[in-house]
Design a protein around this motif. Structure first.
Motif, PDB file in Angstrom:
ATOM      1  N   HIS A  36       0.838  -1.204   0.000  1.00 60.45           N
ATOM      2  CA  HIS A  36       0.000   0.000   0.000  1.00 60.45           C
ATOM      3  C   HIS A  36       0.874   1.256   0.000  1.00 60.45           C
ATOM      4  O   HIS A  36       0.518   2.272  -0.629  1.00 60.45           O
ATOM      5  N   PHE A  37       1.991   1.202   0.700  1.00 56.63           N
ATOM      6  CA  PHE A  37       2.930   2.326   0.723  1.00 56.63           C
ATOM      7  C   PHE A  37       3.530   2.547  -0.668  1.00 56.63           C
ATOM      8  O   PHE A  37       3.668   3.691  -1.134  1.00 56.63           O
ATOM      9  N   GLU A  38       3.875   1.477  -1.351  1.00 57.71           N
ATOM     10  CA  GLU A  38       4.373   1.597  -2.729  1.00 57.71           C
ATOM     11  C   GLU A  38       3.309   2.215  -3.632  1.00 57.71           C
ATOM     12  O   GLU A  38       3.613   3.031  -4.519  1.00 57.71           O
ATOM     13  N   ASP A  39       2.063   1.840  -3.393  1.00 61.28           N
ATOM     14  CA  ASP A  39       0.952   2.414  -4.142  1.00 61.28           C
ATOM     15  C   ASP A  39       0.855   3.920  -3.890  1.00 61.28           C
ATOM     16  O   ASP A  39       0.621   4.705  -4.819  1.00 61.28           O
ATOM     17  N   PHE A  40       1.038   4.347  -2.650  1.00 64.25           N
ATOM     18  CA  PHE A  40       1.046   5.774  -2.329  1.00 64.25           C
ATOM     19  C   PHE A  40       2.117   6.504  -3.128  1.00 64.25           C
ATOM     20  O   PHE A  40       1.877   7.591  -3.669  1.00 64.25           O
ATOM     21  N   CYS A  41       3.295   5.915  -3.214  1.00 60.98           N
ATOM     22  CA  CYS A  41       4.386   6.548  -3.974  1.00 60.98           C
ATOM     23  C   CYS A  41       4.011   6.709  -5.439  1.00 60.98           C
ATOM     24  O   CYS A  41       4.280   7.750  -6.052  1.00 60.98           O
ATOM     25  N   ARG A  42       3.392   5.685  -6.023  1.00 58.83           N
ATOM     26  CA  ARG A  42       2.974   5.795  -7.424  1.00 58.83           C
ATOM     27  C   ARG A  42       1.916   6.885  -7.614  1.00 58.83           C
ATOM     28  O   ARG A  42       1.932   7.620  -8.601  1.00 58.83           O
ATOM     29  N   ARG A  43       0.995   6.984  -6.663  1.00 60.23           N
ATOM     30  CA  ARG A  43      -0.076   7.972  -6.788  1.00 60.23           C
ATOM     31  C   ARG A  43       0.436   9.402  -6.688  1.00 60.23           C
ATOM     32  O   ARG A  43      -0.244  10.340  -7.097  1.00 60.23           O
ATOM     33  N   LEU A  44       1.650   9.576  -6.177  1.00 67.30           N
ATOM     34  CA  LEU A  44       2.235  10.917  -6.136  1.00 67.30           C
ATOM     35  C   LEU A  44       2.457  11.486  -7.535  1.00 67.30           C
ATOM     36  O   LEU A  44       2.532  12.702  -7.702  1.00 67.30           O
ATOM     37  N   THR A  45       2.550  10.596  -8.538  1.00 65.27           N
ATOM     38  CA  THR A  45       2.734  11.087  -9.907  1.00 65.27           C
ATOM     39  C   THR A  45       1.482  11.777 -10.433  1.00 65.27           C
ATOM     40  O   THR A  45       1.518  12.404 -11.497  1.00 65.27           O
ATOM     41  N   ARG A  82       4.497  -7.405  10.646  1.00 63.66           N
ATOM     42  CA  ARG A  82       3.092  -7.217  10.295  1.00 63.66           C
ATOM     43  C   ARG A  82       2.620  -5.866  10.844  1.00 63.66           C
ATOM     44  O   ARG A  82       2.859  -5.524  12.002  1.00 63.66           O
ATOM     45  N   ILE A  83       1.958  -5.081  10.002  1.00 64.16           N
ATOM     46  CA  ILE A  83       1.444  -3.777  10.399  1.00 64.16           C
ATOM     47  C   ILE A  83      -0.054  -3.742  10.100  1.00 64.16           C
ATOM     48  O   ILE A  83      -0.480  -4.103   9.002  1.00 64.16           O
ATOM     49  N   ASP A  84      -0.818  -3.310  11.060  1.00 65.47           N
ATOM     50  CA  ASP A  84      -2.259  -3.213  10.880  1.00 65.47           C
ATOM     51  C   ASP A  84      -2.561  -2.200   9.775  1.00 65.47           C
ATOM     52  O   ASP A  84      -1.977  -1.118   9.732  1.00 65.47           O
ATOM     53  N   SER A  85      -3.466  -2.546   8.898  1.00 63.78           N
ATOM     54  CA  SER A  85      -3.780  -1.683   7.757  1.00 63.78           C
ATOM     55  C   SER A  85      -4.403  -0.362   8.184  1.00 63.78           C
ATOM     56  O   SER A  85      -4.454   0.587   7.398  1.00 63.78           O
ATOM     57  N   GLU A  86      -4.860  -0.278   9.422  1.00 65.48           N
ATOM     58  CA  GLU A  86      -5.442   0.970   9.922  1.00 65.48           C
ATOM     59  C   GLU A  86      -4.384   1.931  10.454  1.00 65.48           C
ATOM     60  O   GLU A  86      -4.696   3.069  10.800  1.00 65.48           O
ATOM     61  N   LYS A  87      -3.153   1.485  10.514  1.00 66.78           N
ATOM     62  CA  LYS A  87      -2.084   2.325  11.042  1.00 66.78           C
ATOM     63  C   LYS A  87      -1.823   3.499  10.095  1.00 66.78           C
ATOM     64  O   LYS A  87      -1.589   3.309   8.905  1.00 66.78           O
ATOM     65  N   PRO A  88      -1.867   4.757  10.579  1.00 59.89           N
ATOM     66  CA  PRO A  88      -1.632   5.909   9.701  1.00 59.89           C
ATOM     67  C   PRO A  88      -0.203   5.927   9.171  1.00 59.89           C
ATOM     68  O   PRO A  88       0.757   5.672   9.920  1.00 59.89           O
ATOM     69  N   LEU A  89      -0.046   6.224   7.896  1.00 56.02           N
ATOM     70  CA  LEU A  89       1.279   6.307   7.296  1.00 56.02           C
ATOM     71  C   LEU A  89       2.123   7.373   7.974  1.00 56.02           C
ATOM     72  O   LEU A  89       3.343   7.209   8.143  1.00 56.02           O
ATOM     73  N   SER A 123      -1.201   9.293   3.274  1.00 53.51           N
ATOM     74  CA  SER A 123      -2.049   8.214   3.773  1.00 53.51           C
ATOM     75  C   SER A 123      -2.099   7.112   2.731  1.00 53.51           C
ATOM     76  O   SER A 123      -1.916   7.357   1.533  1.00 53.51           O
ATOM     77  N   ILE A 124      -2.336   5.910   3.188  1.00 49.19           N
ATOM     78  CA  ILE A 124      -2.422   4.779   2.274  1.00 49.19           C
ATOM     79  C   ILE A 124      -3.876   4.473   1.960  1.00 49.19           C
ATOM     80  O   ILE A 124      -4.790   4.866   2.684  1.00 49.19           O
ATOM     81  N   ILE A 125      -4.072   3.784   0.851  1.00 45.51           N
ATOM     82  CA  ILE A 125      -5.392   3.283   0.479  1.00 45.51           C
ATOM     83  C   ILE A 125      -5.303   1.766   0.473  1.00 45.51           C
ATOM     84  O   ILE A 125      -4.498   1.189  -0.258  1.00 45.51           O
ATOM     85  N   VAL A 126      -6.080   1.128   1.310  1.00 40.09           N
ATOM     86  CA  VAL A 126      -6.036  -0.326   1.417  1.00 40.09           C
ATOM     87  C   VAL A 126      -6.900  -0.923   0.324  1.00 40.09           C
ATOM     88  O   VAL A 126      -8.108  -0.695   0.259  1.00 40.09           O
ATOM     89  N   ARG A 127      -6.220  -1.650  -0.569  1.00 40.38           N
ATOM     90  CA  ARG A 127      -6.928  -2.309  -1.664  1.00 40.38           C
ATOM     91  C   ARG A 127      -6.416  -3.731  -1.795  1.00 40.38           C
ATOM     92  O   ARG A 127      -5.308  -4.044  -1.388  1.00 40.38           O
ATOM     93  N   GLU A 128      -7.239  -4.581  -2.385  1.00 37.92           N
ATOM     94  CA  GLU A 128      -6.806  -5.946  -2.617  1.00 37.92           C
ATOM     95  C   GLU A 128      -5.678  -5.959  -3.640  1.00 37.92           C
ATOM     96  O   GLU A 128      -5.563  -5.075  -4.491  1.00 37.92           O
ATOM     97  N   TYR A 129      -4.862  -6.996  -3.577  1.00 38.79           N
ATOM     98  CA  TYR A 129      -3.656  -7.073  -4.403  1.00 38.79           C
ATOM     99  C   TYR A 129      -3.971  -6.913  -5.890  1.00 38.79           C
ATOM    100  O   TYR A 129      -3.356  -6.102  -6.577  1.00 38.79           O
ATOM    101  N   MET A 130      -4.922  -7.649  -6.408  1.00 37.67           N
ATOM    102  CA  MET A 130      -5.213  -7.598  -7.836  1.00 37.67           C
ATOM    103  C   MET A 130      -5.772  -6.237  -8.225  1.00 37.67           C
ATOM    104  O   MET A 130      -5.440  -5.698  -9.287  1.00 37.67           O
ATOM    105  N   ASP A 131      -6.626  -5.645  -7.391  1.00 34.41           N
ATOM    106  CA  ASP A 131      -7.170  -4.326  -7.700  1.00 34.41           C
ATOM    107  C   ASP A 131      -6.067  -3.286  -7.742  1.00 34.41           C
ATOM    108  O   ASP A 131      -6.096  -2.361  -8.551  1.00 34.41           O
TER     109      ASP A 131
END
Length: 336
Positions: A186-195, A265-272, A309-317
């Motif tokens: 999800h953190f990697e996804d955040f980095c991509r969304r910065l573009t 393991r980090i809870d997905s609710e943990k703020p970035l 902040s991260i967006i929690v999404r399923e792997y394939m999505d």
């Protein structure tokens, strides 16, 4: 965070919640190393030498030559600098992990879809001497994922570029469930969304081996697992990312973000933002320098410019839509 605040890096785990695993002191006032302004032994045309510089003549010709060792080869350390199409990295032969891996992403590079990871395979990096490289068998039944430092999804603009992200020199042992396949992704996804906000984003990623306070005697110690046969590959305690989000203008502003996450393991609710740290905290922990040539007048704080902040999404999505939703501009105080 005030200038006097200590930078405390906290690790998180779902089992026990947030736990402090390392404290990095953030010294703000750095004094540059003094630069010699004269030769240690002044010539006869200058002022007389200091008493401490007066030596008997025979002491000026050392009876030994430690540098003679180099006739047999330089012992090191040697950090293998390795550029590929999608990454540039420095490799640590001692830990068999990269020290840092740098990447560059843009809206065009992220939106391109010219490659598929199903055609890629994990490979040993043959540019690193055999006795120092991480090997495929080292990860076998280790209980850890081969964790990309630069994610494959960031290099889909070329099959060759994507393939090169699967070199083990771009990997570190990472906890799989709850981290590599979840929060870290999800953190990697955040980095991509910065573009969506910036035309150019540069990211440096790497491992850390941070101390932990012993509950028995209160002393700080560095302890980490080593995997492989024989045990070669160090398991990092933490991972960092330093983000340079560029506004694209010549001499323009750069929004900086620095984050340290525990290899757990980090809870997905943990703020970035709970994992945001001062850049100099990572510098001291990793023995690296970042942005030394970037003037303070051009620096901005990333998490003051966008919502970190991260967006929690399923792997394939997550892989269907690499650009995702923009982190958006952060609402700033009216006085700014």
């Amino acid at each position: 965070m005030s200038k006097t605040t200590l930078a405390i890096i906290a690790a998180a785990s779902a089992a026990s919640g947030a736990a402090i695993t390392a404290t990095i002191f953030s010294g703000r006032n750095r004094k540059p190393n003094p630069t010699p302004t004269s030769a240690p032994f002044p010539s006869s045309t200058t002022s007389a030498p200091l008493p401490s510089q007066v030596h008997h003549l025979k002491e000026l010709i050392p009876p030994v030559n430690p540098n003679g060792l180099f006739q047999y080869g330089f012992p090191g350390p040697v950090n293998d600098l390795h550029p590929t199409l999608s990454t540039t990295s420095a490799f640590d032969r001692r830990t068999r992990n990269p020290i840092w891996v740098a990447e560059h992403i843009t809206p065009a590079s992220i939106s391109a879809n010219n490659a598929d990871r199903k055609h890629s395979i994990f490979e040993e990096d043959l540019t690193i001497p055999e006795k120092f490289r991480a090997k495929l068998k080292d990860y076998y039944r280790s209980g850890y994922d081969r964790g990309h430092q630069v994610p494959a999804a960031d290099a889909k603009w070329s099959q060759s570029a994507l393939d090169q992200t699967f070199l083990l020199s771009n990997m570190c042992p990472q906890v799989g469930d709850g981290f590599n396949r979840d929060y870290w992704a999800h953190f990697e996804d955040f980095c991509r969304r910065l573009t969506n906000n910036y035309p150019s984003v540069r990211i440096v990623t790497g491992p850390l081996y941070l101390p932990k306070r012993d509950p028995d005697d209160g002393k700080w110690r560095v302890s980490y697992e080593v995997i492989g046969s024989p045990p070669n590959v160090a398991v990092p305690t933490h991972f960092y990312k330093v983000i340079f989000a560029e506004d694209g203008k010549p001499g323009g502003n750069v929004s900086l973000g620095a984050f340290v996450l525990p290899n757990a393991r980090i809870d997905s609710e943990k703020p970035l933002k709970d994992f945001e740290v001062p850049i100099d905290a990572i510098e001291r922990a990793a023995g690296l320098d970042f942005a030394t040539e970037l003037p303070a007048t051009r620096r901005r704080r990333l998490c003051e410019e966008v919502r970190c902040s991260i967006i929690v999404r399923e792997y394939m999505d997550r892989h269907k839509d690499l650009m995702g939703t923009s982190p958006g501009k952060k609402v700033l105080p009216a006085s700014r």
